[in-house]
Design a protein around this motif. Sequence first.
Motif, PDB file in Angstrom:
ATOM      1  N   GLN A   1      -5.315   8.114  -8.267  1.00 37.92           N
ATOM      2  CA  GLN A   1      -5.874   7.418  -7.110  1.00 37.92           C
ATOM      3  C   GLN A   1      -7.120   8.154  -6.626  1.00 37.92           C
ATOM      4  O   GLN A   1      -7.122   9.376  -6.519  1.00 37.92           O
ATOM      5  CB  GLN A   1      -4.842   7.380  -5.980  1.00 37.92           C
TER       6      GLN A   1
ATOM      7  N   HIS B   1      -1.514  -5.773  -5.660  1.00 45.19           N
ATOM      8  CA  HIS B   1      -1.451  -7.226  -5.564  1.00 45.19           C
ATOM      9  C   HIS B   1      -0.057  -7.754  -5.898  1.00 45.19           C
ATOM     10  O   HIS B   1       0.443  -8.660  -5.238  1.00 45.19           O
ATOM     11  CB  HIS B   1      -2.497  -7.865  -6.476  1.00 45.19           C
TER      12      HIS B   1
ATOM     13  N   SER C   1       1.957   1.581  -3.864  1.00 42.70           N
ATOM     14  CA  SER C   1       1.130   1.244  -5.031  1.00 42.70           C
ATOM     15  C   SER C   1       0.119   2.335  -5.331  1.00 42.70           C
ATOM     16  O   SER C   1      -0.339   3.026  -4.431  1.00 42.70           O
ATOM     17  CB  SER C   1       0.377  -0.059  -4.796  1.00 42.70           C
ATOM     18  N   GLU C   2      -0.230   2.431  -6.605  1.00 42.08           N
ATOM     19  CA  GLU C   2      -1.230   3.421  -7.003  1.00 42.08           C
ATOM     20  C   GLU C   2      -2.495   2.789  -7.549  1.00 42.08           C
ATOM     21  O   GLU C   2      -3.502   3.451  -7.699  1.00 42.08           O
ATOM     22  CB  GLU C   2      -0.636   4.364  -8.056  1.00 42.08           C
TER      23      GLU C   2
ATOM     24  N   VAL D   1     -12.609   5.736   1.203  1.00 43.13           N
ATOM     25  CA  VAL D   1     -11.198   5.636   0.840  1.00 43.13           C
ATOM     26  C   VAL D   1     -10.357   6.508   1.763  1.00 43.13           C
ATOM     27  O   VAL D   1     -10.610   7.697   1.909  1.00 43.13           O
ATOM     28  CB  VAL D   1     -10.913   6.050  -0.622  1.00 43.13           C
ATOM     29  N   GLU D   2      -9.381   5.909   2.393  1.00 43.24           N
ATOM     30  CA  GLU D   2      -8.462   6.670   3.215  1.00 43.24           C
ATOM     31  C   GLU D   2      -7.273   7.079   2.363  1.00 43.24           C
ATOM     32  O   GLU D   2      -7.126   6.641   1.229  1.00 43.24           O
ATOM     33  CB  GLU D   2      -7.987   5.807   4.377  1.00 43.24           C
ATOM     34  N   LYS D   3      -6.425   7.877   2.942  1.00 47.33           N
ATOM     35  CA  LYS D   3      -5.202   8.251   2.244  1.00 47.33           C
ATOM     36  C   LYS D   3      -4.421   6.992   1.882  1.00 47.33           C
ATOM     37  O   LYS D   3      -4.431   6.019   2.634  1.00 47.33           O
ATOM     38  CB  LYS D   3      -4.339   9.123   3.157  1.00 47.33           C
ATOM     39  N   GLN D   4      -3.779   7.018   0.734  1.00 43.74           N
ATOM     40  CA  GLN D   4      -2.919   5.926   0.293  1.00 43.74           C
ATOM     41  C   GLN D   4      -3.654   4.665  -0.149  1.00 43.74           C
ATOM     42  O   GLN D   4      -3.033   3.643  -0.390  1.00 43.74           O
ATOM     43  CB  GLN D   4      -1.932   5.530   1.386  1.00 43.74           C
ATOM     44  N   THR D   5      -4.989   4.731  -0.246  1.00 43.58           N
ATOM     45  CA  THR D   5      -5.687   3.549  -0.743  1.00 43.58           C
ATOM     46  C   THR D   5      -5.335   3.353  -2.219  1.00 43.58           C
ATOM     47  O   THR D   5      -5.545   4.254  -3.014  1.00 43.58           O
ATOM     48  CB  THR D   5      -7.206   3.720  -0.598  1.00 43.58           C
ATOM     49  N   PRO D   6      -4.775   2.196  -2.566  1.00 48.09           N
ATOM     50  CA  PRO D   6      -4.315   2.016  -3.953  1.00 48.09           C
ATOM     51  C   PRO D   6      -5.443   1.661  -4.906  1.00 48.09           C
ATOM     52  O   PRO D   6      -5.403   0.634  -5.566  1.00 48.09           O
ATOM     53  CB  PRO D   6      -3.302   0.878  -3.836  1.00 48.09           C
ATOM     54  N   VAL D   7      -6.459   2.511  -4.970  1.00 48.06           N
ATOM     55  CA  VAL D   7      -7.564   2.278  -5.892  1.00 48.06           C
ATOM     56  C   VAL D   7      -7.590   3.437  -6.877  1.00 48.06           C
ATOM     57  O   VAL D   7      -7.780   4.579  -6.478  1.00 48.06           O
ATOM     58  CB  VAL D   7      -8.905   2.218  -5.127  1.00 48.06           C
ATOM     59  N   SER D   8      -7.371   3.141  -8.150  1.00 49.28           N
ATOM     60  CA  SER D   8      -7.424   4.197  -9.155  1.00 49.28           C
ATOM     61  C   SER D   8      -8.866   4.377  -9.606  1.00 49.28           C
ATOM     62  O   SER D   8      -9.732   3.547  -9.314  1.00 49.28           O
ATOM     63  CB  SER D   8      -6.529   3.856 -10.336  1.00 49.28           C
TER      64      SER D   8
ATOM     65  N   PHE E   1      -7.639  -6.714 -10.244  1.00 46.09           N
ATOM     66  CA  PHE E   1      -6.335  -6.960  -9.633  1.00 46.09           C
ATOM     67  C   PHE E   1      -5.380  -7.647 -10.608  1.00 46.09           C
ATOM     68  O   PHE E   1      -4.179  -7.689 -10.399  1.00 46.09           O
ATOM     69  CB  PHE E   1      -6.477  -7.799  -8.364  1.00 46.09           C
TER      70      PHE E   1
ATOM     71  N   ARG F   1       0.816  -1.211   0.000  1.00 47.49           N
ATOM     72  CA  ARG F   1       0.000   0.000   0.000  1.00 47.49           C
ATOM     73  C   ARG F   1       0.851   1.264   0.000  1.00 47.49           C
ATOM     74  O   ARG F   1       0.451   2.291  -0.554  1.00 47.49           O
ATOM     75  CB  ARG F   1      -0.824  -0.033   1.283  1.00 47.49           C
TER      76      ARG F   1
ATOM     77  N   TYR G   1      -9.973   4.068 -12.535  1.00 48.40           N
ATOM     78  CA  TYR G   1     -10.315   2.912 -13.367  1.00 48.40           C
ATOM     79  C   TYR G   1     -10.727   1.718 -12.498  1.00 48.40           C
ATOM     80  O   TYR G   1     -11.744   1.084 -12.745  1.00 48.40           O
ATOM     81  CB  TYR G   1      -9.139   2.507 -14.268  1.00 48.40           C
ATOM     82  N   ASP G   2      -9.916   1.424 -11.467  1.00 44.11           N
ATOM     83  CA  ASP G   2     -10.208   0.284 -10.588  1.00 44.11           C
ATOM     84  C   ASP G   2     -11.621   0.387 -10.021  1.00 44.11           C
ATOM     85  O   ASP G   2     -12.386  -0.581 -10.022  1.00 44.11           O
ATOM     86  CB  ASP G   2      -9.232   0.242  -9.404  1.00 44.11           C
TER      87      ASP G   2
END
Lengths: 270, 273
Positions: free
Chosen positions: B166, A221, A214-215, B117-124, B139, A211, B126-127
């Motif tokens: 993100q 993963h 990663s972006e 979503v918190e800070k640094q959540t790796p969800v773009s 994934f 985490r 697109y995701d």
Amino acid sequence: MHFFSWLQYDFMKYAFLAILVITPLFGLMGTMIVNRKMAFFSDALGHSALTGIAVGVVLGVNNTNVSMVIFAVIFALLLNFINSRVLSATDTVISVFSSCSIALGLAILSQGGNFSRYSSILVGDILSITPEEIAYLLVILVITLVFWVFGFNKLLAVSLNRTLAKSLHISVGWMENLFAVLTALIVMVSIRWVGILIINALLILPAASARNISENMREYHFFAILFSVFSGILGLIISYFVNVATGPIIVILASIIYFATYFWGSRFNG
Amino acid sequence: MNISEVLICYIGQTLILGIEERRIYLKKIIVPCGLHCIKINHLGVALGGQEVLKDINLHIHCGSLNVVIGRNGAGKSTLIRAILGDISHTGNIEFKDRENGRIQKLKIGYVPQSLNVEKQTPVSVYDMMASYQSNVPVFLMRGKKIRREIKEHLKLFEAEYLIDKQVCNLSGGEQQRVLLSMALMNSPNLLLLDEPVSGIDKNGMELFYRTIYQLKNHYDLAIILISHDLDYVRQYADKVILLDRGVLKQGNAREVFQSPEFAQVFESRKEEK
């Protein structure tokens, strides 16, 4: 002393194979546990293993593994249910259940001063794993992979916003319960090899490290599994040469990776 | 204000309008037919033994912007969640094609208040959008088709450049545009917006309301919006619904704003402050 000398022992070969199965599994599972802020939940599940064994002993079950798994699944579903009903803080509710269950387990197992028989489960011992048990782990890994391919999007959607997921006809309750049951299964099947005290660290640390740097979900993963497998294999080798229990070495390595990625992330990812 | 200022203001406005027109025209335009309607009959919600909403009757036409106002705790969000089916309710919701009276399945688009979503959540972006709209596991890989589709929808709100950002790093306004694009992805008949204006500055608000306004003019859908900003409500709403556990008053903005019920709810609130 040759570097690959450790592979001449069967128990080391099995341990190596077991780590090749367990670590990607934990890396994968950890991503979602961290995303859903369920670190407490998986910790509580680990603790419930003792209670599961205790229940098995009381009922006179021969194979305490069975009672352990059944108890953990029920425990996981119960926690989920209470979570969705009770509005007070999740971590408090889970803590209450976790401490209650571990106390119960300790009380029963320590009756007559016999607890030392069960103390190995606290630390775990990956060196004692047998091929048959590795096969169980492999089955769980395959199940998890299938679940991930077909269910991951839905799980992510639910974790981002439940109401939005529901409005798009995603079966929120089902996904949450399936995930809880899967987590319970994984924790129970691997707890004898990893140990109650550090199982949660192995689940959380690789994902938490990934985490940091990663972006998106693919990077997340990839790094989680990479860190998990890397610290697992290296930990096993180091533990062989310095003659220390394997689990703690793996956790120490995973922690070092966490701090390294933390500083890397805060430096380069803003 | 001197003449040059007026001129600049005018040019500025036409520029903004130009952008919006383009934005909307990128997508095939379906002019609202005015023949669909959504009827909410005797809707009631009880939570923990307490009646939160009772006997709500609403008639919503496609191509109209319906704004729900009311004090805090009046049940505005509960109403939205009940329509979504997130909480159980009594009464029913009908969706009718007025031409032949056929009852169809109602497709609802929902724009939530916030994301988990918190800070640094790796969800773009697109995701997030693919996880709701596609079966291609995010994934593992990026689906080309779904990515194109997502980009097209983001374009409607000039947000296509956000696709790989993100979600946790988006500003309030950016997040809003992304969520709006997502809500439009399965061409809904009804769009529900839950207090979307928090965390957006004044300019962003103006832009938001204009976008919504354009949206209802060019898409075949009805909009229900929860709002706190009465100035914008006055300006843009086709229908205003004053809610306090039940519908106190509904009608066009002037009717509602001049009603004694409105005065009662909002005057007493001022006194509290």
